[in-house]
Write an enzyme that holds these catalytic residues in place. Structure first.
Site, PDB file in Angstrom:
ATOM      1  N   TYR A  33       0.825  -1.203   0.000  1.00  0.00           N
ATOM      2  CA  TYR A  33       0.000   0.000   0.000  1.00  0.00           C
ATOM      3  C   TYR A  33       0.862   1.256   0.000  1.00  0.00           C
ATOM      4  O   TYR A  33       2.078   1.202   0.219  1.00  0.00           O
ATOM      5  CB  TYR A  33      -0.952   0.008   1.206  1.00  0.00           C
ATOM      6  N   GLU A 179      12.498   3.259  13.814  1.00  0.00           N
ATOM      7  CA  GLU A 179      11.504   4.199  13.280  1.00  0.00           C
ATOM      8  C   GLU A 179      10.264   4.164  14.143  1.00  0.00           C
ATOM      9  O   GLU A 179      10.166   3.356  15.075  1.00  0.00           O
ATOM     10  CB  GLU A 179      11.161   3.848  11.827  1.00  0.00           C
ATOM     11  N   LEU A 203      11.336   1.426   6.765  1.00  0.00           N
ATOM     12  CA  LEU A 203      10.697   1.797   5.507  1.00  0.00           C
ATOM     13  C   LEU A 203      11.454   2.975   4.879  1.00  0.00           C
ATOM     14  O   LEU A 203      11.785   3.926   5.592  1.00  0.00           O
ATOM     15  CB  LEU A 203       9.242   2.214   5.756  1.00  0.00           C
TER      16      LEU A 203
END
Ligand code: PMP
Length: 282
Positions: A33, A179, A203
């Site tokens: 996504y 993160e 990411l």
């Protein structure tokens, strides 16, 4: 300004949209996504998001998909919804097939898009900064692929909210700062920015990249390197960045104040720089 969904091109109000129960995204988390934000009716870094989606699909060996049709589907729904400040969610699952772990031959990917209004963060949070907690990173070892397998992220975010904090920061077994649950993280010390390098453990955030571009333009020193939880506590400033998070100061980690507790000067500068890019004046 209707909030709309599209499932393989069929457009409905979001509440009415459904997918088949044997969609592999639903049963296996076998889907990737993107979330893209718009400012004043303009999508920010749309092409970069499409490129990352393509990379994610490739990493999971999805059937190749022409980018033009995907781009057209997103723009079409976005324009139809007429929401100037929108969050566009784009999900591609491997497809629909009788439940079986193995996916075998290539199938037709299922495309879901939604367009919603962005709920802006309270000004106070932006000015005073967010409290975060640290949590062990128990995710898989391909966090660089943007899949919908977000249970560890969801649980960490809920743990943060239950603790009265805004978000959680994933820390590796070795004490490395990775993160947030839906954001990347930067620390600032003595005027130098530090952020985790691009590895399979985080990411590759689009906002992270925009922030790095702004740093380069403004001649701020940046080190993309591994750093430890202790370095976080010693930082002058810490901020999170992401498509919806934008650039958000962190005021405290596990109850310990960072710097003087509010939004630091460099964080403010980068927030302003990001907004300027978003509205087309940067
Ligand atoms: N890390 C994680 C785990 C995320 O979910 C996100 C949000 N997509 C980010 C970082 C930030 O990425 P981006 O700037 O592309 O939104």
């Amino acid at each position: 300004m209707p909030e709309l969904a599209s499932v393989n091109g069929v457009v409905t109000p979001i509440e009415e949209a459904t997918v088949p129960i044997e969609d592999r995204g639903y049963q296996f988390g076998d889907a990737v996504y993107e979330v893209i934000a718009s400012y004043g009716g303009r999508l920010l870094a749309f092409e970069a998001h499409l490129q990352r989606l393509t990379r994610s699909m490739k990493a999971l060996a999805f059937a190749p998909m022409p980018l033009d049709s995907l781009r057209g589907a997103v723009v079409g729904l976005f324009e139809r919804a007429e929401i100037a400040r929108a969050a566009v969610y784009l999900q591609v699952s491997r497809g629909v097939a009788p439940r079986n772990h193995a996916y075998g031959a290539a199938m037709d990917p299922q495309i879901v898009i939604t367009v919603r209004e962005v709920v802006e963060k309270p000004a106070e949070l932006r000015e005073r900064g967010a409290a975060v907690i640290t949590v062990p990173d128990e995710r898989w070892q391909r966090c660089d692929i943007k899949t919908v397998q977000l249970v560890p992220n969801a649980m960490a975010k809920q743990k943060a909210l239950d603790a009265g904090a805004f978000d959680a920061i994933f820390i590796s077994r070795e004490g490395e700062v990775r993160e947030g649950t839906s954001s990347n993280l930067f620390a600032v010390r003595d005027g130098c920015l530090i952020t985790h390098p691009l590895t399979p453990n985080i990411l590759p955030g689009i906002t992270r990249r925009l922030v790095l571009d702004i740093c380069r333009r403004e001649r701020l020193t940046v080190e993309e390197r591994i750093f430890l939880e202790d370095d976080l506590f010693a930082a002058d400033e810490v901020f999170l960045c992401g498509t919806i998070t934008e650039v958000l100061p962190v005021a405290a980690v596990d109850g310990q104040p960072i710097g003087d507790g509010g939004a630091g000067a460099i964080t403010k500068r980068l927030y302003d720089g990001l907004l300027a890019l978003a509205v087309g004046t940067g």
